[in-house]
Design a protein around this motif. Structure first.
Motif, PDB file in Angstrom:
ATOM      1  N   SER A  17       0.856  -1.178   0.000  1.00  0.00           N
ATOM      2  CA  SER A  17       0.000   0.000   0.000  1.00  0.00           C
ATOM      3  C   SER A  17       0.892   1.228   0.000  1.00  0.00           C
ATOM      4  N   GLN A  18       0.656   2.177  -0.889  1.00  0.00           N
ATOM      5  CA  GLN A  18       1.467   3.385  -0.897  1.00  0.00           C
ATOM      6  C   GLN A  18       1.032   4.276   0.259  1.00  0.00           C
ATOM      7  N   THR A  19       1.956   4.551   1.152  1.00  0.00           N
ATOM      8  CA  THR A  19       1.625   5.291   2.370  1.00  0.00           C
ATOM      9  C   THR A  19       2.297   6.655   2.451  1.00  0.00           C
ATOM     10  N   LEU A  66       9.335   1.483   2.635  1.00  0.00           N
ATOM     11  CA  LEU A  66       8.914   2.713   3.302  1.00  0.00           C
ATOM     12  C   LEU A  66       7.546   3.191   2.825  1.00  0.00           C
ATOM     13  N   GLY A  67       7.020   2.561   1.759  1.00  0.00           N
ATOM     14  CA  GLY A  67       5.677   2.890   1.300  1.00  0.00           C
ATOM     15  C   GLY A  67       5.593   3.663   0.015  1.00  0.00           C
ATOM     16  N   PHE A 162      -2.801  11.766  -2.544  1.00  0.00           N
ATOM     17  CA  PHE A 162      -2.328  12.594  -1.437  1.00  0.00           C
ATOM     18  C   PHE A 162      -2.600  14.089  -1.626  1.00  0.00           C
ATOM     19  N   GLY A 163      -2.988  14.482  -2.817  1.00  0.00           N
ATOM     20  CA  GLY A 163      -3.191  15.906  -3.083  1.00  0.00           C
ATOM     21  C   GLY A 163      -1.924  16.617  -3.521  1.00  0.00           C
ATOM     22  N   PHE A 164      -0.795  15.944  -3.461  1.00  0.00           N
ATOM     23  CA  PHE A 164       0.486  16.453  -3.934  1.00  0.00           C
ATOM     24  C   PHE A 164       1.424  15.258  -4.064  1.00  0.00           C
ATOM     25  N   ALA A 278      10.432  11.596   4.163  1.00  0.00           N
ATOM     26  CA  ALA A 278       9.007  11.301   4.310  1.00  0.00           C
ATOM     27  C   ALA A 278       8.454  11.941   5.578  1.00  0.00           C
ATOM     28  N   GLU A 279       9.230  11.893   6.656  1.00  0.00           N
ATOM     29  CA  GLU A 279       8.790  12.506   7.911  1.00  0.00           C
ATOM     30  C   GLU A 279       8.672  14.020   7.774  1.00  0.00           C
TER      31      GLU A 279
END
Length: 293
Positions: A17-19, A66-67, A162-164, A278-279
């Motif tokens: 799943s892309q996270t 990491l997604g 994600f909107g971006f 990512a964080e």
């Protein structure tokens, strides 16, 4: 070298799943050489491999865990370079006339590094004789266009979800790269097309993360990003594209092209970089700071 077949031209490595809103792309790490290409070339063995971004797909392979998806070429850059316009073609390489829409005057063509390169690193000529024009056009249709279609799908899907989105275009650079005014050899170079392909905050964050990890990192010089970074980076639409160059000398023997003992440590550091990026993005996603600028 194994034979390349159409379904092996590139691979999309997908997380369950892309996270995270990232897409990773490794367009120059392909190392499957078509036998007909080897037959056309005056180079062989390690010489023909000099333009590869050696093992960059493996360095960034943990992006999937990491997604994020990772798109990786299997075809070599010497065969076709997807980090160019589709028709940056050198008329000196071909028998017959190129179509009028071909860009024959770009600086990259002049340097022998068009969509179908004339040379590999160190100005080594690839071909023993001219290619038929149709063969060049066929490579664009069979390799270039499907690759970019796959990349566009990943970016569009990420943007919708994600909107971006953030595209990280992954490369390596020769170990002898030096930057005017810098005494230290750069370990990493982050390119954002001088602020046009990504948020300045995102670029600065990437540099800061690498420096905090103990690496020498600089921005845009001498690699600001190629066609992919320029073409897909649209910060005003919430689409950010960064190019990252890793100094090959820190993880591979540039003579034998064998991995150094430090390869695993460098890959682990790259994983840490991706995680921290990512964080950082997650931190600012709440107020949509990266969604549109």
């Amino acid at each position: 070298m194994p034979e390349i077949r159409e379904y092996e031209l590139f691979e999309v490595h997908e997380p369950v799943s892309q996270t995270i809103p990232f897409v990773y792309n490794s367009p120059h790490s392909g190392r499957i050489y078509p036998p007909e290409f080897i037959a056309q070339s005056r180079l062989e063995g390690i010489a023909i491999r000099r333009s590869e971004d050696h093992y960059v797909d493996e360095l960034f392979g943990s992006a999937v865990a990491l997604g994020a998806p990772l798109l990786a070429a299997n075809f070599p850059r010497a065969y076709l370079d997807v980090n160019r316009e589709p028709y940056e073609l050198d008329p000196r390489m071909f028998d017959g006339l190129l179509p009028p829409y071909a860009n024959i005057n770009s600086l990259r063509v002049a340097g022998g590094l068009g969509t179908i390169p004339r040379i590999v690193a160190e100005n080594m000529e690839i071909y023993a004789r001219r290619l038929p024009v149709q063969e060049g056009l066929d490579r664009v249709e069979a390799v270039y266009k499907p690759y970019h279609a796959a990349l566009r799908r990943l970016i569009a899907r990420t943007h919708v979800q994600f909107g971006f989105g953030v595209l990280i275009d992954c490369h390596s650079m020769p170990g002898n790269v030096r930057v005017a005014g810098c005494t230290a050899r750069p370990d990493f170079i982050i390119g954002d097309r001088y602020g046009t392909s990504a948020s300045a905050e995102l670029s600065r964050a990437a540099i800061a993360i690498l420096e905090e990890m103990g690496f020498a990192a600089i921005r845009n010089k001498p690699y600001a990003g190629g066609f992919i970074t320029e073409h897909y980076g649209r910060p005003s639409r919430g689409l950010h594209a960064l190019q990252i160059e890793v100094n090959r000398a820190i993880y591979v023997d540039e003579v034998t092209l064998e991995k150094r003992e430090d390869f695993a440590a460098v890959a682990e550091a790259v994983t840490g970089f991706m995680r921290q990026m990512a964080e950082y993005v997650e931190k600012f996603a709440g107020d949509r700071a990266l969604a549109a600028e």
